[in-house]
Design a protein around this motif. Structure first.
Motif, PDB file in Angstrom:
ATOM      1  N   LEU A  75       0.787  -1.149  -0.081  1.00 59.43           N
ATOM      2  CA  LEU A  75       0.004   0.166   0.104  1.00 59.43           C
ATOM      3  C   LEU A  75       0.799   1.084  -0.069  1.00 59.43           C
ATOM      4  N   ILE A  76       2.007   1.314   0.625  1.00 58.36           N
ATOM      5  CA  ILE A  76       2.752   2.334   0.741  1.00 58.36           C
ATOM      6  C   ILE A  76       4.110   2.330  -0.011  1.00 58.36           C
ATOM      7  N   GLY A  77       4.500   3.296  -0.410  1.00 61.26           N
ATOM      8  CA  GLY A  77       5.828   3.314  -1.012  1.00 61.26           C
ATOM      9  C   GLY A  77       6.574   4.766  -0.448  1.00 61.26           C
ATOM     10  N   ILE A  78       7.872   4.619   0.111  1.00 61.86           N
ATOM     11  CA  ILE A  78       8.676   5.659   0.633  1.00 61.86           C
ATOM     12  C   ILE A  78       9.907   5.908   0.035  1.00 61.86           C
ATOM     13  N   CYS A  79      10.102   7.303  -0.300  1.00 57.10           N
ATOM     14  CA  CYS A  79      11.481   7.703  -0.772  1.00 57.10           C
ATOM     15  C   CYS A  79      12.015   8.415   0.430  1.00 57.10           C
ATOM     16  N   PRO A  80      13.013   7.885   0.806  1.00 53.51           N
ATOM     17  CA  PRO A  80      13.707   8.427   2.094  1.00 53.51           C
ATOM     18  C   PRO A  80      14.488   9.573   1.579  1.00 53.51           C
ATOM     19  N   GLN A  81      14.671  10.518   2.874  1.00 53.88           N
ATOM     20  CA  GLN A  81      15.203  11.666   2.677  1.00 53.88           C
ATOM     21  C   GLN A  81      16.865  11.340   2.424  1.00 53.88           C
ATOM     22  N   GLU A  82      17.421  10.510   2.841  1.00 49.94           N
ATOM     23  CA  GLU A  82      18.704  10.225   2.365  1.00 49.94           C
ATOM     24  C   GLU A  82      18.567   9.106   1.212  1.00 49.94           C
ATOM     25  N   LEU A  83      19.870   8.995   0.371  1.00 53.60           N
ATOM     26  CA  LEU A  83      20.053   8.062  -0.686  1.00 53.60           C
ATOM     27  C   LEU A  83      19.959   6.811   0.210  1.00 53.60           C
ATOM     28  N   GLU A 150       3.859   0.559  -7.585  1.00 57.76           N
ATOM     29  CA  GLU A 150       2.574   1.487  -7.823  1.00 57.76           C
ATOM     30  C   GLU A 150       1.795   1.334  -6.558  1.00 57.76           C
ATOM     31  N   PRO A 151       2.208   1.927  -5.331  1.00 56.43           N
ATOM     32  CA  PRO A 151       1.492   1.967  -4.287  1.00 56.43           C
ATOM     33  C   PRO A 151       0.372   3.094  -4.129  1.00 56.43           C
ATOM     34  N   GLU A 152      -0.481   2.866  -3.384  1.00 54.62           N
ATOM     35  CA  GLU A 152      -1.439   3.990  -3.179  1.00 54.62           C
ATOM     36  C   GLU A 152      -1.051   5.066  -2.604  1.00 54.62           C
ATOM     37  N   ILE A 153      -0.050   4.728  -1.539  1.00 56.02           N
ATOM     38  CA  ILE A 153       0.249   6.187  -0.815  1.00 56.02           C
ATOM     39  C   ILE A 153       1.704   6.161  -1.117  1.00 56.02           C
ATOM     40  N   ILE A 154       2.141   7.639  -1.464  1.00 56.92           N
ATOM     41  CA  ILE A 154       3.694   7.546  -1.850  1.00 56.92           C
ATOM     42  C   ILE A 154       4.183   8.747  -0.700  1.00 56.92           C
ATOM     43  N   SER A 177       1.605  14.813 -11.513  1.00 57.07           N
ATOM     44  CA  SER A 177       0.869  13.835 -12.460  1.00 57.07           C
ATOM     45  C   SER A 177       0.437  12.584 -11.550  1.00 57.07           C
ATOM     46  N   LEU A 178       1.493  12.229 -10.496  1.00 56.21           N
ATOM     47  CA  LEU A 178       0.930  11.138  -9.531  1.00 56.21           C
ATOM     48  C   LEU A 178      -0.443  11.189  -9.054  1.00 56.21           C
ATOM     49  N   ARG A 179      -0.517  12.681  -8.576  1.00 55.98           N
ATOM     50  CA  ARG A 179      -1.897  12.989  -8.107  1.00 55.98           C
ATOM     51  C   ARG A 179      -3.040  13.189  -9.122  1.00 55.98           C
ATOM     52  N   ASP A 180      -2.712  13.958 -10.057  1.00 60.01           N
ATOM     53  CA  ASP A 180      -3.955  14.291 -10.956  1.00 60.01           C
ATOM     54  C   ASP A 180      -3.958  13.207 -11.937  1.00 60.01           C
ATOM     55  N   ASP A 181      -3.077  12.374 -12.597  1.00 62.97           N
ATOM     56  CA  ASP A 181      -3.334  11.397 -13.636  1.00 62.97           C
ATOM     57  C   ASP A 181      -3.567  10.024 -12.847  1.00 62.97           C
ATOM     58  N   GLU A 182      -3.073   9.803 -11.974  1.00 64.66           N
ATOM     59  CA  GLU A 182      -3.121   8.208 -11.206  1.00 64.66           C
ATOM     60  C   GLU A 182      -3.842   8.461 -10.016  1.00 64.66           C
ATOM     61  N   LYS A 184      -3.090   9.365  -6.881  1.00 67.28           N
ATOM     62  CA  LYS A 184      -2.433   8.676  -5.656  1.00 67.28           C
ATOM     63  C   LYS A 184      -2.482   9.718  -4.606  1.00 67.28           C
ATOM     64  N   THR A 185      -2.230   9.275  -3.390  1.00 64.93           N
ATOM     65  CA  THR A 185      -2.319  10.061  -2.406  1.00 64.93           C
ATOM     66  C   THR A 185      -0.518  10.350  -2.072  1.00 64.93           C
ATOM     67  N   VAL A 186      -0.239  11.584  -1.837  1.00 64.42           N
ATOM     68  CA  VAL A 186       1.300  11.879  -1.688  1.00 64.42           C
ATOM     69  C   VAL A 186       1.551  12.672  -0.422  1.00 64.42           C
ATOM     70  N   ILE A 187       2.353  11.985   0.510  1.00 64.40           N
ATOM     71  CA  ILE A 187       2.814  12.625   1.546  1.00 64.40           C
ATOM     72  C   ILE A 187       4.361  13.475   1.274  1.00 64.40           C
ATOM     73  N   LEU A 188       4.500  14.539   1.425  1.00 62.55           N
ATOM     74  CA  LEU A 188       5.574  15.388   1.083  1.00 62.55           C
ATOM     75  C   LEU A 188       6.247  16.132   2.240  1.00 62.55           C
ATOM     76  N   THR A 189       7.630  15.944   2.552  1.00 59.26           N
ATOM     77  CA  THR A 189       8.074  16.675   3.705  1.00 59.26           C
ATOM     78  C   THR A 189       8.980  17.652   2.824  1.00 59.26           C
ATOM     79  N   THR A 190       9.306  18.910   3.592  1.00 58.43           N
ATOM     80  CA  THR A 190      10.066  19.740   2.767  1.00 58.43           C
ATOM     81  C   THR A 190      10.252  21.013   3.866  1.00 58.43           C
ATOM     82  N   HIS A 191      11.502  21.667   3.770  1.00 57.04           N
ATOM     83  CA  HIS A 191      11.586  22.780   4.597  1.00 57.04           C
ATOM     84  C   HIS A 191      11.606  23.834   3.521  1.00 57.04           C
TER      85      HIS A 191
END
Ligand SMILES: Nc1ncnc2c1ncn2[C@@H]1O[C@H](COP(=O)(O)OP(=O)(O)O)[C@@H](O)[C@H]1O
Ligand SMILES: [Mg+2]
Lengths: 312, 420
Positions: A75-83, A150-154, A177-182, A184-191
């Motif tokens: 269900l979940i896919g994560i792109c971590p902060q570090e490589l 292809e997780p539901e939550i990215i 495009s992940l949100r609008d075309d597919e 998906k729910t996206v959670i994004l952290t940023t400063h």
């Protein structure tokens, strides 16, 4: 309301230090949800709890109404902060490995890997080992690895960190495009304020592990202020006040103040206003000793919101 | 088949990490070379003190000549000289068995050879069988009599190791020569009864005379390499944790089984490579390898079991180490003393603490690699077969399973669950 993620009063205590402190928030299905906060605010810690890698000291996380430790792993896919990459595998091998681990059928996996490589401009590096990729390529692969199944939550933890402006645009368009075309729910952290602004449907501002605000970017901006910041040092600092007065007469200038002998001007699209600003200064017979334009940063927002500057 | 994907991934990582791979092979190879040059010349060209206890009661040959093969063998041992030298291989004495045992304990002698009562009978039956199989006439007395020569000594004493190695070689050659000699005699005089079989059997035995301390120590280097592998595996597991790639895998549908079983496969292949390459290096620098091709297969089997024990140890280390540097340090801190404890570099004094299934047990016997070493020495140095090592292999499998279960439990608990 259709909440896909529901974090209820989660707290994380690292040996008496509360990295996350009673955080409650809901994420709607199909939205881009921004987590905004300075370094050390507790964004990564929160995210690790939300995806189930880290157990909260207290509180509960529900995904589609079910405890996060019990949900379907795909269900979940994560792109971590570090490589987080295998140094000695190629792009294609890395993606195929993760696909295998999520039990993606071989045939579909092959197509998906090729599409991801293409979408993230990595096709010509498909058979290059990670150690031989550039920083930007590694970042893109890091992201691709979150998407193979292809997780539901990215979940993307500071995805634009270390990207050049051009790659940043590519990334932002891709997220949209992940949100609008597919859908998906996206959670994004940023400063980065503008990143949260441009991408998110809603933004949660956190500091010291606590939720400070949760609202749409429009509402937050109204409250906090917007635009770029021009910082200017004059050859004759004693003229500062006079110059500030004259600068305020320029149209669409949001604010002009003096901070530690430096004139600090906030305006929408400040670059286009630079000729006028310089005009004003020079017509007063003063030279500019130093000038810089930067985006309105979290620092500026924070000063306004919390009354204190960012810690680093 | 997720474990297979993991296995392939691990293998690629191992092979592409050139430096790490060379470390795994080169470091033990260096030790092998050093030991080869340091001990390759030792032990050779000095007489080994051997007590022969001859209980042989003699027998009668098909041509009614009465013989005593025990005496014959004793004489051969007494007269054997190092090749191209006047130095005798053995300094043979013939004390009583109890006297010999006493001298063994005091290390006045290096080894004791006990020739059983039926040694001549067995040899005669070997000759009869050879005759009947060579001439194709079924013989009435072609029953097989087996007798067992016993080589006794202190396994913790290097001199025993070398003496045992030489003796093993001589004894199997002795048996072979009886057969060859008989065949030649029968073929040389077709139809006629062969007359004398062992007339001129007193001759120096080539090849095994220059047996050295290195022959005893070389298998230890292979075991050292296998134990040292724990450090490398621990560092690689810890790197997976530290770099966060394990978190990626944990979030997927991969199970602990896939990760750990998948990892066993490529590392076992590394052990196979270690055994073969180190053995080759040892032979090149003068190791007297007594086993055949079969012994390589047995050595690989034994090595892989030892390797799995090392991987288990690696999981235990990786359950505690925070980064790969720490894992490497902790690994070295554990593997080097362990190598000493199992006697990889030199034998340790024997301190039996009890007996199990007729074998006396040492403290070191609770360490799986002790049995890896015993078994490797048995097949490579002494040319032993499966029967000679089955007990050692059994024990090492048992200990390895225990270590593996502990390793999996600790690693899963600390690394494969959600962190708290
Ligand atoms: N494993 C940990 N042990 C102790 N403290 C931690 C740990 N992880 C994070 N922290 C602390 O928790 C705080 C929040 O960290 P983090 O969530 O990474 O912040 P952010 O992602 O917002 O930059 C920081 O002060 C950090 O030092
Ligand atoms: Mg972070």
């Amino acid at each position: 309301m259709d909440y896909i993620i529901n974090a209820q009063n989660i707290t994380k205590d690292f040996d008496g230090f509360k990295a996350v402190d009673g955080l409650s928030l809901q994420v709607k299905k199909g939205e881009v949800f921004g987590f905004l906060g300075p370094n050390g605010a507790g964004k990564t810690t929160s995210i690790n709890m939300i995806v189930g890698l880290l157990k909260p000291t207290s509180g509960q996380i529900l995904i589609n109404g079910e405890d996060v430790q019990k949900i379907d792993k795909g269900l979940i896919g994560i792109c971590p902060q570090e490589l987080v990459l295998w140094d000695n595998l190629t792009c294609k091998e890395s993606l195929t490995l993760i696909g295998d681990m999520y039990e993606v059928p071989k045939k579909i996996l092959k197509q998906r890997v090729n599409k991801l490589l293409k979408d993230l401009l990595l096709t010509y590096k498909a058979d290059t080992v990670v150690t031989k990729l550039s920083g930007g390529m590694k970042r893109r692969l890091n992201l691709a690895l979150a998407l193979v199944h292809e997780p539901e939550i990215i979940v993307l933890d500071e995805p634009s960190e270390g990207l050049d402006p051009q790659s940043k645009r590519v990334l932002w368009n891709y997220i949209k495009s992940l949100r609008d075309d597919e859908g998906k729910t996206v959670i994004l952290t940023t400063h980065l304020m503008d990143e949260a602004d441009k991408l998110s449907n809603r933004v949660a501002i956190i500091d010291h592990g606590q939720l400070i605000r949760l609202d749409t970017p429009e509402n937050l901006k109204k409250e906090i202020g917007e635009g770029d910041v021009v910082e200017m040092k004059l050859s004759k600092p004693q003229m500062n006040n006079e110059i500030i007065k004259s600068l305020k007469s320029i149209q669409n200038i949001l604010s002009v103040v003096e901070v530690d002998g430096v004139i600090n001007l906030r305006a929408m699209d400040a670059v286009s206003k630079l000729p006028k600003i310089m005009d004003k200064v020079e017509s007063a017979g003063v030279q500019i000793a130093d000038i810089s334009v930067r985006q309105n940063t979290l620092e500026d927002v924070f000063i306004e919101l919390t009354g204190s500057s960012l810690r680093e | 088949m997720k474990f297979l994907s993991i296995a392939i991934k691990d293998l690629k990582e191992i092979l592409r990490d050139r430096r790490g791979f060379f470390f795994i092979l080169l470091f033990p190879m260096l030790f092998m070379l050093v030991f080869g040059f340091a001990f390759g010349g030792m032990g050779g060209n000095t007489p080994h003190n051997l007590a022969v206890i001859n209980y042989d009661q003699g027998s009668v040959l098909p041509n009614n000549q009465s013989v005593n093969f025990g005496n014959n063998l004793t004489q051969i041992l007494e007269n054997a000289k190092y090749p191209n030298s006047n130095v005798y291989v053995f300094n043979v004495t013939q004390p009583s068995e109890s006297n010999a045992d006493q001298q063994l304990k005091q290390r006045k002698i290096d080894a004791e050879l006990i020739i059983p009562q039926n040694f001549s009978q067995a040899s005669v039956s070997l000759i009869n069988n050879t005759i009947s199989s060579t001439t194709n006439t079924p013989s009435a007395s072609s029953s097989n009599i087996t007798s067992t020569l016993i080589i006794r000594g202190d396994t913790g004493y290097i001199n025993f190791g070398t003496t045992q190695g030489i003796l093993t070689g001589i004894l199997s050659q002795y048996k072979d020569e009886i057969v060859i000699d008989t065949q030649n005699n029968v073929r040389g005089t077709p139809g006629a009864q062969p007359t004398e079989y062992l007339n001129s059997k007193v001759e120096p035995i080539a090849g095994t005379g220059d047996y050295t301390t290195f022959d005893y120590l070389a298998p230890g280097m292979i075991v050292f390499a296998i134990i040292l592998l724990a450090t490398t595996v621990a560092a690689s597991l810890t790197r997976e944790v530290d770099k966060g790639t394990l978190a990626r895998l944990k979030l997927s549908k991969m199970r602990g089984f896939d990760l750990l079983f998948g990892g066993l496969i490529p590392w076992s292949l590394v052990v196979v490579a270690q055994v073969i390459i180190l053995l080759a290096v040892a032979i090149i620098i003068g190791f007297h390898w007594q086993g055949g091709l079969n012994s390589i297969l047995l050595a690989i089997l034994v090595g892989v079991i030892g390797g799995i024990a090392s991987i288990s140890l690696a999981m235990i280390i990786a359950a505690f180490a925070k980064n790969d540097r720490q894992a490497a340090n902790l690994g070295t801190l554990i593997t080097v003393p362990t190598s000493f404890l199992v006697g990889a570099f030199f034998p340790l004094p024997q301190e039996p603490i009890g007996t199990f299934m007729g074998q006396s047990f040492q403290i070191y016997d609770f360490i799986p690699w002790t049995h890896t070493l015993n078994a490797l020495r048995s097949v490579l140095t002494y040319g032993g077969g499966w029967n000679d090592i089955s007990f050692q292999v059994g024990i090492s499998v048992l200990l390895t399973i225990i270590l593996f279960v502990i390793g999996v439990a600790l690693f899963s608990r600390t690394r494969l669950r959600a962190e708290s």
